[in-house]
Design a protein around this motif. Sequence first.
Motif, PDB file in Angstrom:
ATOM      1  N   UNK A  50      14.333   1.482   2.264  1.00 17.83           N
ATOM      2  CA  UNK A  50      13.659   2.209   3.342  1.00 17.83           C
ATOM      3  C   UNK A  50      12.660   1.273   4.021  1.00 17.83           C
ATOM      4  N   UNK A  51      12.713   1.226   5.343  1.00 24.25           N
ATOM      5  CA  UNK A  51      11.777   0.387   6.100  1.00 24.25           C
ATOM      6  C   UNK A  51      10.350   0.913   5.942  1.00 24.25           C
ATOM      7  N   UNK A  52       9.409   0.034   6.044  1.00 19.38           N
ATOM      8  CA  UNK A  52       7.998   0.377   5.870  1.00 19.38           C
ATOM      9  C   UNK A  52       7.558   1.479   6.828  1.00 19.38           C
ATOM     10  N   UNK A  53       7.934   1.380   8.087  1.00 21.21           N
ATOM     11  CA  UNK A  53       7.548   2.391   9.074  1.00 21.21           C
ATOM     12  C   UNK A  53       8.094   3.759   8.671  1.00 21.21           C
ATOM     13  N   UNK A  54       9.317   3.792   8.157  1.00 25.98           N
ATOM     14  CA  UNK A  54       9.927   5.061   7.742  1.00 25.98           C
ATOM     15  C   UNK A  54       9.170   5.680   6.573  1.00 25.98           C
ATOM     16  N   UNK A  55       8.635   4.864   5.694  1.00 34.49           N
ATOM     17  CA  UNK A  55       7.851   5.383   4.559  1.00 34.49           C
ATOM     18  C   UNK A  55       6.566   6.042   5.058  1.00 34.49           C
ATOM     19  N   UNK A  56       5.884   5.391   5.996  1.00 35.21           N
ATOM     20  CA  UNK A  56       4.668   5.980   6.566  1.00 35.21           C
ATOM     21  C   UNK A  56       5.003   7.279   7.299  1.00 35.21           C
ATOM     22  N   UNK A  57       6.113   7.272   8.026  1.00 38.58           N
ATOM     23  CA  UNK A  57       6.535   8.483   8.736  1.00 38.58           C
ATOM     24  C   UNK A  57       6.841   9.619   7.769  1.00 38.58           C
ATOM     25  N   UNK A  58       7.463   9.307   6.646  1.00 37.78           N
ATOM     26  CA  UNK A  58       7.788  10.335   5.661  1.00 37.78           C
ATOM     27  C   UNK A  58       6.521  11.028   5.170  1.00 37.78           C
ATOM     28  N   UNK A  59       5.490  10.262   4.878  1.00 35.39           N
ATOM     29  CA  UNK A  59       4.225  10.854   4.424  1.00 35.39           C
ATOM     30  C   UNK A  59       3.644  11.751   5.513  1.00 35.39           C
ATOM     31  N   UNK A  60       3.717  11.309   6.755  1.00 35.60           N
ATOM     32  CA  UNK A  60       3.216  12.123   7.870  1.00 35.60           C
ATOM     33  C   UNK A  60       3.949  13.470   7.921  1.00 35.60           C
ATOM     34  N   UNK A  61       5.261  13.433   7.809  1.00 35.11           N
ATOM     35  CA  UNK A  61       6.062  14.660   7.855  1.00 35.11           C
ATOM     36  C   UNK A  61       5.715  15.556   6.667  1.00 35.11           C
ATOM     37  N   UNK A  62       5.621  14.987   5.470  1.00 37.33           N
ATOM     38  CA  UNK A  62       5.287  15.774   4.282  1.00 37.33           C
ATOM     39  C   UNK A  62       3.920  16.446   4.418  1.00 37.33           C
ATOM     40  N   UNK A  63       3.019  15.813   5.145  1.00 38.28           N
ATOM     41  CA  UNK A  63       1.667  16.349   5.345  1.00 38.28           C
ATOM     42  C   UNK A  63       1.591  17.271   6.557  1.00 38.28           C
ATOM     43  N   UNK A  64       2.734  17.557   7.185  1.00 40.39           N
ATOM     44  CA  UNK A  64       2.750  18.465   8.321  1.00 40.39           C
ATOM     45  C   UNK A  64       2.301  17.838   9.623  1.00 40.39           C
ATOM     46  N   UNK A  65       2.342  16.533   9.706  1.00 39.69           N
ATOM     47  CA  UNK A  65       1.954  15.809  10.925  1.00 39.69           C
ATOM     48  C   UNK A  65       3.218  15.338  11.648  1.00 39.69           C
ATOM     49  N   UNK A  66       3.118  15.087  12.938  1.00 35.50           N
ATOM     50  CA  UNK A  66       4.296  14.599  13.668  1.00 35.50           C
ATOM     51  C   UNK A  66       4.630  13.154  13.282  1.00 35.50           C
ATOM     52  N   UNK A  67       5.887  12.819  13.420  1.00 38.47           N
ATOM     53  CA  UNK A  67       6.308  11.434  13.206  1.00 38.47           C
ATOM     54  C   UNK A  67       5.622  10.548  14.239  1.00 38.47           C
ATOM     55  N   UNK A  68       5.506   9.282  13.918  1.00 38.66           N
ATOM     56  CA  UNK A  68       4.988   8.359  14.920  1.00 38.66           C
ATOM     57  C   UNK A  68       6.078   8.136  15.963  1.00 38.66           C
ATOM     58  N   UNK A  69       5.677   7.781  17.144  1.00 36.59           N
ATOM     59  CA  UNK A  69       6.612   7.604  18.249  1.00 36.59           C
ATOM     60  C   UNK A  69       6.896   6.109  18.387  1.00 36.59           C
ATOM     61  N   UNK A 112       0.820  -1.211   0.000  1.00 35.76           N
ATOM     62  CA  UNK A 112       0.000   0.000   0.000  1.00 35.76           C
ATOM     63  C   UNK A 112       0.855   1.264   0.000  1.00 35.76           C
ATOM     64  N   UNK A 113       1.846   1.332   0.885  1.00 35.46           N
ATOM     65  CA  UNK A 113       2.660   2.548   0.961  1.00 35.46           C
ATOM     66  C   UNK A 113       3.512   2.705  -0.294  1.00 35.46           C
ATOM     67  N   UNK A 114       4.006   1.589  -0.831  1.00 32.00           N
ATOM     68  CA  UNK A 114       4.779   1.666  -2.075  1.00 32.00           C
ATOM     69  C   UNK A 114       3.897   2.142  -3.235  1.00 32.00           C
ATOM     70  N   UNK A 115       2.677   1.661  -3.299  1.00 31.14           N
ATOM     71  CA  UNK A 115       1.747   2.095  -4.348  1.00 31.14           C
ATOM     72  C   UNK A 115       1.432   3.581  -4.210  1.00 31.14           C
ATOM     73  N   UNK A 116       1.268   4.037  -2.996  1.00 33.26           N
ATOM     74  CA  UNK A 116       0.984   5.451  -2.747  1.00 33.26           C
ATOM     75  C   UNK A 116       2.132   6.332  -3.246  1.00 33.26           C
ATOM     76  N   UNK A 117       3.353   5.969  -2.898  1.00 37.02           N
ATOM     77  CA  UNK A 117       4.514   6.726  -3.360  1.00 37.02           C
ATOM     78  C   UNK A 117       4.667   6.649  -4.879  1.00 37.02           C
ATOM     79  N   UNK A 118       4.475   5.463  -5.442  1.00 36.90           N
ATOM     80  CA  UNK A 118       4.624   5.317  -6.892  1.00 36.90           C
ATOM     81  C   UNK A 118       3.567   6.129  -7.630  1.00 36.90           C
TER      82      UNK A 118
END
Length: 185
Positions: free
Chosen positions: A96-115, A51-57
């Motif tokens: 890139x690890x899966x969690x890091x990909x989700x975190x990147x989207x959060x940062x790009x959207x102006x949201x905090x990274x997951x903890x 899912x995250x790879x498809x979103x980025x692609x």
Amino acid sequence: MSLQHLWAAEHFARLAIEYGAAHAGEPQRWVRHRSYVVTAVAESVAFLEAFIDELFQDAKDATDGVAGAQAPEGLDPEVVRLMAAYWNSTRDGESIRTVAKYDAVRVFAGRPRSVAGCLPHQDLNRVVGLRNWSVHHRPTTFGHDEPDLRLEDARSRITPDNALMSETTNPWFPDKALGPGVLRV
């Protein structure tokens, strides 16, 4: 493929839960039940990764003007541009690890990274770890007084224990952990 992985994860989770609920009698390691659980876990991780790879692609293809490509719906164009740039800079997320990909989207959207020590980040790492354990498993014999502690920190979140093994003295992981409770994490 993410939707097929999601469907498979749900399907095998349902089979594992139904199989466990129908169990009566002596505790046993049922190959079919454990196969359902392990497949549900593996397909859950496959869904998350696909899912995250498809979103980025999709973001990259839309930014690059690929014919028929559409940017991920509901995302600000600047977020899409940042996703495409990130995807290009990471060789399509290759290392890139899966969690890091989700975190990147959060940062790009102006949201905090997951903890890392909090939910859902913690459970995502656990389910990926469990999938990795099942795929790259190296047999080891543990005595009852020295259990395999790899997922012991998840014990409070994985409930109920596998009913097929509940009355045994077997270590909690993997025998009692690999049941319906692991599918709810």
